[in-house]
Each structure stands twice: as C-alpha cells, then as structure tokens.
Design a protein around this motif. Sequence first.
Motif, PDB file in Angstrom:
ATOM      1  N   LYS A 165      60.623  29.675  70.168  1.00 50.87           N
ATOM      2  CA  LYS A 165      59.958  28.438  69.769  1.00 50.87           C
ATOM      3  C   LYS A 165      60.940  27.340  69.393  1.00 50.87           C
ATOM      4  N   GLY A 166      62.221  27.576  69.634  1.00 49.76           N
ATOM      5  CA  GLY A 166      63.213  26.537  69.353  1.00 49.76           C
ATOM      6  C   GLY A 166      63.481  26.316  67.879  1.00 49.76           C
ATOM      7  N   LEU A 167      63.130  27.297  67.051  1.00 44.18           N
ATOM      8  CA  LEU A 167      63.354  27.179  65.613  1.00 44.18           C
ATOM      9  C   LEU A 167      64.726  27.775  65.286  1.00 44.18           C
ATOM     10  N   HIS A 168      65.751  27.096  65.750  1.00 43.84           N
ATOM     11  CA  HIS A 168      67.099  27.661  65.721  1.00 43.84           C
ATOM     12  C   HIS A 168      67.650  27.793  64.298  1.00 43.84           C
ATOM     13  N   GLY A 169      67.233  26.904  63.411  1.00 47.94           N
ATOM     14  CA  GLY A 169      67.688  27.002  62.030  1.00 47.94           C
ATOM     15  C   GLY A 169      67.220  28.292  61.380  1.00 47.94           C
ATOM     16  N   ALA A 170      65.945  28.611  61.573  1.00 48.45           N
ATOM     17  CA  ALA A 170      65.398  29.850  61.010  1.00 48.45           C
ATOM     18  C   ALA A 170      66.092  31.065  61.596  1.00 48.45           C
ATOM     19  N   ARG A 171      66.309  31.028  62.903  1.00 49.51           N
ATOM     20  CA  ARG A 171      66.974  32.156  63.566  1.00 49.51           C
ATOM     21  C   ARG A 171      68.371  32.380  62.978  1.00 49.51           C
ATOM     22  N   GLU A 172      69.121  31.311  62.797  1.00 50.70           N
ATOM     23  CA  GLU A 172      70.476  31.432  62.282  1.00 50.70           C
ATOM     24  C   GLU A 172      70.482  31.928  60.837  1.00 50.70           C
ATOM     25  N   HIS A 173      69.524  31.464  60.038  1.00 52.70           N
ATOM     26  CA  HIS A 173      69.453  31.904  58.642  1.00 52.70           C
ATOM     27  C   HIS A 173      69.158  33.402  58.558  1.00 52.70           C
ATOM     28  N   ILE A 174      68.241  33.893  59.385  1.00 53.02           N
ATOM     29  CA  ILE A 174      67.910  35.319  59.346  1.00 53.02           C
ATOM     30  C   ILE A 174      69.102  36.152  59.809  1.00 53.02           C
ATOM     31  N   CYS A 175      69.742  35.728  60.889  1.00 54.44           N
ATOM     32  CA  CYS A 175      70.910  36.465  61.387  1.00 54.44           C
ATOM     33  C   CYS A 175      72.036  36.478  60.354  1.00 54.44           C
ATOM     34  N   THR A 176      72.215  35.361  59.664  1.00 52.93           N
ATOM     35  CA  THR A 176      73.253  35.295  58.633  1.00 52.93           C
ATOM     36  C   THR A 176      72.904  36.202  57.461  1.00 52.93           C
ATOM     37  N   ALA A 177      71.617  36.261  57.094  1.00 44.48           N
ATOM     38  CA  ALA A 177      71.195  37.160  56.018  1.00 44.48           C
ATOM     39  C   ALA A 177      71.523  38.608  56.365  1.00 44.48           C
ATOM     40  N   LYS A 205      59.694  23.273  57.278  1.00 49.19           N
ATOM     41  CA  LYS A 205      60.102  21.874  57.441  1.00 49.19           C
ATOM     42  C   LYS A 205      60.057  21.444  58.904  1.00 49.19           C
ATOM     43  N   GLN A 206      60.463  22.327  59.810  1.00 45.85           N
ATOM     44  CA  GLN A 206      60.474  21.950  61.212  1.00 45.85           C
ATOM     45  C   GLN A 206      59.057  21.801  61.760  1.00 45.85           C
ATOM     46  N   ILE A 207      58.158  22.656  61.309  1.00 45.69           N
ATOM     47  CA  ILE A 207      56.775  22.566  61.770  1.00 45.69           C
ATOM     48  C   ILE A 207      56.118  21.289  61.258  1.00 45.69           C
ATOM     49  N   THR A 208      56.399  20.949  59.994  1.00 46.95           N
ATOM     50  CA  THR A 208      55.781  19.750  59.421  1.00 46.95           C
ATOM     51  C   THR A 208      56.515  18.473  59.826  1.00 46.95           C
ATOM     52  N   GLY A 209      57.740  18.608  60.303  1.00 49.02           N
ATOM     53  CA  GLY A 209      58.515  17.431  60.674  1.00 49.02           C
ATOM     54  C   GLY A 209      59.126  16.715  59.499  1.00 49.02           C
ATOM     55  N   SER A 210      59.190  17.392  58.330  1.00 44.97           N
ATOM     56  CA  SER A 210      59.752  16.788  57.128  1.00 44.97           C
ATOM     57  C   SER A 210      61.018  17.527  56.729  1.00 44.97           C
ATOM     58  N   ASP A 211      62.133  16.799  56.686  1.00 46.03           N
ATOM     59  CA  ASP A 211      63.409  17.405  56.310  1.00 46.03           C
ATOM     60  C   ASP A 211      63.639  17.409  54.805  1.00 46.03           C
ATOM     61  N   THR A 212      62.816  16.663  54.076  1.00 41.84           N
ATOM     62  CA  THR A 212      63.050  16.508  52.644  1.00 41.84           C
ATOM     63  C   THR A 212      62.022  17.232  51.783  1.00 41.84           C
ATOM     64  N   ALA A 213      60.937  17.683  52.370  1.00 39.19           N
ATOM     65  CA  ALA A 213      59.872  18.312  51.584  1.00 39.19           C
ATOM     66  C   ALA A 213      60.341  19.640  50.999  1.00 39.19           C
ATOM     67  N   LYS A 220      51.847  23.024  51.679  1.00 39.38           N
ATOM     68  CA  LYS A 220      50.614  22.253  51.459  1.00 39.38           C
ATOM     69  C   LYS A 220      50.280  21.424  52.693  1.00 39.38           C
ATOM     70  N   GLN A 221      51.308  20.822  53.316  1.00 36.41           N
ATOM     71  CA  GLN A 221      51.076  20.072  54.557  1.00 36.41           C
ATOM     72  C   GLN A 221      50.571  20.984  55.652  1.00 36.41           C
ATOM     73  N   LEU A 222      51.138  22.166  55.754  1.00 32.17           N
ATOM     74  CA  LEU A 222      50.702  23.109  56.781  1.00 32.17           C
ATOM     75  C   LEU A 222      49.261  23.541  56.540  1.00 32.17           C
ATOM     76  N   SER A 223      48.884  23.699  55.281  1.00 27.89           N
ATOM     77  CA  SER A 223      47.517  24.118  54.951  1.00 27.89           C
ATOM     78  C   SER A 223      46.482  23.123  55.440  1.00 27.89           C
TER      79      SER A 223
END
Length: 289
Positions: A165-177, A205-213, A220-223
């Motif tokens: 799904k192109g969520l590369h940040g999440a992928r990298e965080h899990i691999c690093t963990a 954040k990527q799904i909602t499009g907000s980098d600062t939330a 809450k936005q996703l809900s």
Amino acid sequence: MASFSEKIGVVKPNRTLQVTSINEALRNSLWNLFLDLYEDDRSRYWKRVADYTAKCFRKVPKDELPSRDYDSRTWVKEYFYSLEWYRVYDFIEFLVHNHRNMTAESYGVHTSYHRFDTSQLISVINAILERELSGFRFIQGELAPITNPVEIAEIDDAVEASRKKGLHGAREHICTAVRLLSKKPDPDYRNAIKEAISAVESVAKQITGSDTATLDAALKQLSSKMELHGALKAGFLNLYGFTSDESGIRHAILDQPTVGFVEAKYMTVVCSAFVNYLIVKADGAGLLK
C-alpha cells in the motif's frame, strides 16, 4: 518427537531455551546444514564461501585463503567453531543474506542458482533452531528472539501490507523494531518499542494526510471516515500512553525504564497487528490506493 529413552525416563530431555549460549548439538546441526548446502553432488562452493567470509564478514586478507576447495572448507569450519554464540548467529545471518550471490554460477549468458533459494534456506534453519531449542528465529530476514508462529505471521503481514500500500514509513519502523529486538548480544528494547509505536503513528498520519496530528487526533479523523471499533481504539490509545507519558519509554531520560524482552516483543506484535487492522479498514473504506 521424544526419543525412546526420554519416553521411559532414562534420559532427561533438554527443555531449556538457548538464549545466551549455543550448545554442541545446535552448532553441529548448523554446520551439517552448511555441508549439505555447499558441498552437494553438482557443485562445491567452499572457495566462494571462504572468499565472501574473508572479504565481508571476517575482514581478513584474501590472499591468505587456502587455494584448494577442501582446505577452504576447513578454513571456514575452524572459524565457525571458534565463534562466540552471538557471532555464530551473526554468521548465519551473513550466509543467508549472501547465499544467492555466493552460489550463483554463470554459463555464458545464463546464470544458475543453488537448489535452495533464500526463503527455503531460512525455513530449514528455523526448523533446526526450533528442534534444538534455540531462543531465536528468522523474522523478515533477521534473527530475532523467539516468538510463536502467529506472532511472526502478524509482523510479516504488517510489513507486506505496508509495502503493497506504499506505507513505507510504517514498513521501515516495523523492520527497525525487529532489528533492535534481535540485536546481539545486547537488544535495544527501549528503542524497539519506540519504533513499533511509530509504525502505527506513520500509518494513521499517512491515511489521514496529516503530518502533524497526534495519534489520538489521527484516529479520531479516521473514525469519521471509516468504522473503527471503539474498544480497540481506546485500548490502543492506552498502550500508546504507556510509551508517551512522563514516566514512559519516550520521556525516561534520567531513569532507565524497566522494560525488557517481554514488553518489547509484545509492543512489536501488538503494533504490527494494529497496523494490519488500520490498513484493512482504510482499504475497505477506499482511503488507500
């Protein structure tokens, strides 16, 4: 399966996981696998295995290597049997990561590869580690402290779903963990938890499009855009608080947090599961490409 002597109580079976050591049976089993891999009926690979080991792992002069294939095997064996337990695991990872290149053979324009590909090799090694009660398994190409098959699958699924799904940040965080959890001989549990929770933040954040939330705001936005089970959301926010409050992992500057393998593994698995959950829900709501 228990042996006959174990069943009748003459021999006491070994039930202790090997976490900070490697016994003779495990080391010998791994070496016997290497013999089967690199000395098969069709080809002998020992000179290339020794060459890669000298250049990229042991970091010694190549011109000191034996010239004959048989002697190269002896050179690798003596080195393997001299290693500390954690360096044995380092060496196993090295062989897995370089297996394809070490065993590639060119015939004109064609290249032939070993009968065992990397995934098959990992499966065989994991079977040996399980049989000999090692405390480690391969997860996403890294040797990590033991988890059960369901937990391994949850982590693998999160990495693969994030990639698709192109969520590369999440992928990298899990691999690093996983890498931090599997760091030998001193795992970094504190930062493994931080990376795991960051994977969830990244997805939200990527799904909602907000980098600062904040994660709370992002959920809450996703809900408002898709159905999120209230109890699951509340439960995860409580876990998030475990890593974010003043006495939690992220803000423990003066005092070392009392966190170990159990907590770090739990958070890595739970965060991977929640990443999977958010991806499935967002995909169903049409929020992902």
